[in-house]
Design a protein around this motif. Structure first.
Motif, mmCIF file in Angstrom:
data_model
loop_
_atom_site.group_PDB
_atom_site.id
_atom_site.type_symbol
_atom_site.label_atom_id
_atom_site.label_comp_id
_atom_site.label_asym_id
_atom_site.label_seq_id
_atom_site.Cartn_x
_atom_site.Cartn_y
_atom_site.Cartn_z
ATOM 1 N N ALA A 262 -6.693 -4.116 -2.050
ATOM 2 C CA ALA A 262 -7.659 -4.859 -1.075
ATOM 3 C C ALA A 262 -6.819 -5.830 -0.088
ATOM 4 O O ALA A 262 -5.673 -6.012 -0.134
ATOM 5 C CB ALA A 262 -8.117 -6.136 -1.898
ATOM 6 N N GLY A 263 -7.685 -5.571 1.201
ATOM 7 C CA GLY A 263 -7.112 -6.263 2.314
ATOM 8 C C GLY A 263 -5.696 -5.613 3.061
ATOM 9 O O GLY A 263 -5.366 -6.362 3.983
ATOM 10 N N SER A 264 -5.618 -4.413 2.686
ATOM 11 C CA SER A 264 -4.439 -3.649 3.142
ATOM 12 C C SER A 264 -4.911 -2.898 4.546
ATOM 13 O O SER A 264 -5.942 -2.897 4.952
ATOM 14 C CB SER A 264 -3.825 -2.704 2.298
ATOM 15 O OG SER A 264 -2.796 -2.120 2.819
ATOM 16 N N ASP B 263 -0.708 6.184 4.292
ATOM 17 C CA ASP B 263 0.163 5.212 3.376
ATOM 18 C C ASP B 263 -0.683 4.002 3.709
ATOM 19 O O ASP B 263 -0.958 3.675 5.033
ATOM 20 C CB ASP B 263 1.506 5.338 4.231
ATOM 21 C CG ASP B 263 2.316 6.500 3.780
ATOM 22 O OD1 ASP B 263 1.764 7.108 2.725
ATOM 23 O OD2 ASP B 263 3.248 6.639 4.158
ATOM 24 N N PHE B 264 -0.793 3.154 2.842
ATOM 25 C CA PHE B 264 -1.278 1.772 2.829
ATOM 26 C C PHE B 264 -0.131 0.881 2.638
ATOM 27 O O PHE B 264 0.823 0.848 1.901
ATOM 28 C CB PHE B 264 -2.303 1.652 1.820
ATOM 29 C CG PHE B 264 -3.865 2.161 2.121
ATOM 30 C CD1 PHE B 264 -4.392 1.476 3.026
ATOM 31 C CD2 PHE B 264 -4.235 3.105 1.393
ATOM 32 C CE1 PHE B 264 -5.574 2.016 3.422
ATOM 33 C CE2 PHE B 264 -5.164 3.908 1.825
ATOM 34 C CZ PHE B 264 -6.500 3.197 2.918
ATOM 35 N N HIS B 265 -0.187 -0.096 3.694
ATOM 36 C CA HIS B 265 0.922 -1.237 3.517
ATOM 37 C C HIS B 265 0.904 -2.002 2.285
ATOM 38 O O HIS B 265 -0.254 -2.394 1.882
ATOM 39 C CB HIS B 265 0.781 -1.938 4.738
ATOM 40 C CG HIS B 265 1.853 -3.120 4.712
ATOM 41 N ND1 HIS B 265 3.029 -3.100 5.063
ATOM 42 C CD2 HIS B 265 1.448 -4.793 4.343
ATOM 43 C CE1 HIS B 265 3.724 -4.246 4.732
ATOM 44 N NE2 HIS B 265 2.651 -5.256 4.517
ATOM 45 N N ALA B 266 1.818 -2.045 1.615
ATOM 46 C CA ALA B 266 1.983 -2.843 0.095
ATOM 47 C C ALA B 266 3.361 -3.137 0.035
ATOM 48 O O ALA B 266 4.304 -2.373 0.324
ATOM 49 C CB ALA B 266 1.146 -2.180 -0.821
ATOM 50 N N GLY B 267 3.467 -4.338 -0.492
ATOM 51 C CA GLY B 267 4.937 -4.755 -1.111
ATOM 52 C C GLY B 267 5.006 -4.308 -2.404
ATOM 53 O O GLY B 267 4.022 -3.859 -3.255
ATOM 54 N N GLU B 268 6.130 -4.502 -2.981
ATOM 55 C CA GLU B 268 6.377 -4.030 -4.399
ATOM 56 C C GLU B 268 5.643 -4.861 -5.329
ATOM 57 O O GLU B 268 5.656 -6.018 -5.305
ATOM 58 C CB GLU B 268 8.034 -4.200 -4.493
ATOM 59 C CG GLU B 268 8.520 -3.708 -5.901
ATOM 60 C CD GLU B 268 8.814 -2.169 -5.755
ATOM 61 O OE1 GLU B 268 8.880 -1.687 -6.861
ATOM 62 O OE2 GLU B 268 8.979 -1.814 -4.648
ATOM 63 N N VAL C 276 -2.778 -1.982 -7.499
ATOM 64 C CA VAL C 276 -3.713 -0.643 -6.938
ATOM 65 C C VAL C 276 -4.626 -0.503 -7.740
ATOM 66 O O VAL C 276 -4.794 -0.421 -8.897
ATOM 67 C CB VAL C 276 -2.456 0.466 -6.848
ATOM 68 C CG1 VAL C 276 -3.290 2.004 -6.640
ATOM 69 C CG2 VAL C 276 -1.198 0.312 -6.046
ATOM 70 N N GLN C 277 -5.724 -0.254 -7.022
ATOM 71 C CA GLN C 277 -7.054 0.015 -7.910
ATOM 72 C C GLN C 277 -7.687 1.145 -7.516
ATOM 73 O O GLN C 277 -7.476 1.895 -6.420
ATOM 74 C CB GLN C 277 -8.120 -1.171 -7.508
ATOM 75 C CG GLN C 277 -8.199 -1.204 -6.148
ATOM 76 C CD GLN C 277 -9.037 -2.757 -5.735
ATOM 77 O OE1 GLN C 277 -9.018 -3.611 -6.587
ATOM 78 N NE2 GLN C 277 -9.600 -2.783 -4.664
ATOM 79 N N GLY D 289 -18.778 4.588 2.095
ATOM 80 C CA GLY D 289 -19.466 3.166 2.434
ATOM 81 C C GLY D 289 -18.078 2.259 2.463
ATOM 82 O O GLY D 289 -18.428 1.085 2.655
ATOM 83 N N VAL D 290 -17.163 2.407 2.440
ATOM 84 C CA VAL D 290 -15.744 1.546 2.642
ATOM 85 C C VAL D 290 -15.446 1.360 4.235
ATOM 86 O O VAL D 290 -15.722 2.332 4.929
ATOM 87 C CB VAL D 290 -14.679 2.216 2.024
ATOM 88 C CG1 VAL D 290 -13.473 1.279 2.022
ATOM 89 C CG2 VAL D 290 -14.869 2.714 0.568
ATOM 90 N N ASP D 291 -15.503 0.005 4.454
ATOM 91 C CA ASP D 291 -15.424 -0.197 5.817
ATOM 92 C C ASP D 291 -13.628 -0.287 6.073
ATOM 93 O O ASP D 291 -12.970 -1.089 5.610
ATOM 94 C CB ASP D 291 -15.738 -1.700 6.075
ATOM 95 C CG ASP D 291 -15.856 -2.199 7.497
ATOM 96 O OD1 ASP D 291 -15.486 -1.234 8.097
ATOM 97 O OD2 ASP D 291 -15.982 -3.239 7.688
ATOM 98 N N ILE D 292 -13.209 0.807 6.651
ATOM 99 C CA ILE D 292 -11.789 0.760 6.953
ATOM 100 C C ILE D 292 -11.622 1.292 8.506
ATOM 101 O O ILE D 292 -12.504 1.987 8.907
ATOM 102 C CB ILE D 292 -11.307 1.854 6.233
ATOM 103 C CG1 ILE D 292 -9.827 2.205 6.374
ATOM 104 C CG2 ILE D 292 -11.871 3.113 6.114
ATOM 105 C CD1 ILE D 292 -9.040 2.836 5.250
#
Length: 269
Positions: free
Chosen positions: A142-144, A166-171, A175-176, A266-269
């Motif tokens: 979410a929000g990445s 690749d989606f930006h994410a910290g350690e 993840v869903q 339908g995902v807004d990306i």
């Protein structure tokens, strides 16, 4: 002065006169309808010196008896009228009670039908909402945002190009699952590190790589937005992030553009 009086015999009215008066009264009552069919009285002289005496025909008793009969008939008529009025009142009350009961039943039936219709509508709405929820796709994080594009070229990948994004994410970021489906792989995947593969209801597959931990197992069903693990840097990586792939089959090499895939759902990306 000597007391004088009229000569001749002084006697009270004879019985014939009294009875005659009664007879006259009876005749009058008869004419008025109290006693019908009264015959004229018969007279017989008892002696030459006495006036004829009426025979005792029982007419006086008949008049008295007729009065009693009339009173009795009147009382019976009044009783019958009272019973009839009571019966009428009872029938009206019963009819009113039946009408009221019918009205109450009608209202109860209407309320029941309304409640059933409302319950059915709520159930339908709930099913529709669940169907939409299960068919809805979301972002894997979410929000990445995408930090490395699909088919980017680099020697870091054995195929020579990036098979996912690749989606930006910290350690340790949640993840869903992007959509409803069944887990077909959950474990270590070589260069992908700890990874999860999900088969979705439309027959497509999604892969989630480089996880620090896995929260699902093979055969488990998941829903959109359900946490399946935490992001990390396991496998062939230079730092923590989420590698996300979309595939037409569970095998390597069946990849498709992940961004276009999410947008098509339908995902807004």
């Amino acid at each position: 002065m000597a007391f004088t009086r009229a000569t001749g015999k002084h006697r009270r009215p004879s019985r014939a006169v009294r009875v005659g008066a009664n007879v006259a009264g009876i005749a009058t009552l008869s004419a008025a309808g109290v006693v019908a069919g009264v015959a004229a009285p018969a007279f017989a002289a008892s002696s030459p010196d006495e006036a004829p005496r009426p025979q005792d025909t029982g007419l006086t008793q008949a008049v008295v008896l007729s009065d009693h009969v009339a009173d009795s008939i009147d009382e019976q008529a009044q009783m019958q009228r009272g019973v009839a009025e009571q019966d009428t009142a009872t029938q009206k009350a019963e009819a009113a009670a039946k009408e009221q009961a019918a009205l109450v039943k009608k209202r109860a039936d209407e309320a029941k039908r309304k409640a059933e219709a409302e319950r059915a509508e709520k159930e339908r709405a709930a099913r529709e909402a669940e169907r939409k929820r299960l068919n809805t796709f979301v972002m894997p994080i979410a929000g990445s945002f995408v930090s490395t594009q699909y088919h980017a070229s680099s020697g870091l990948w054995s195929s020579g190009s990036h098979t996912g994004v690749d989606f930006h994410a910290g350690e340790g970021t949640s993840v869903q699952a992007v959509g409803a489906g069944t887990v077909v792989e959950a474990g270590f995947g070589g260069a992908y590190g700890n990874n999860v593969v999900i088969k979705h209801n439309d027959g497509t597959y999604t892969q989630y790589g480089h996880l620090s931990s896995i929260g699902v197992s093979v055969g488990q069903t998941v829903t959109p937005g359900q946490q399946i693990g935490l992001s990390g840097s396991t496998g062939n990586v230079t730092g923590p992030h989420l590698h996300f792939e979309a595939r037409t089959a569970p095998t390597y090499g069946s990849d498709i553009d992940p961004v276009a895939y999410l947008r098509s759902h339908g995902v807004d990306i």
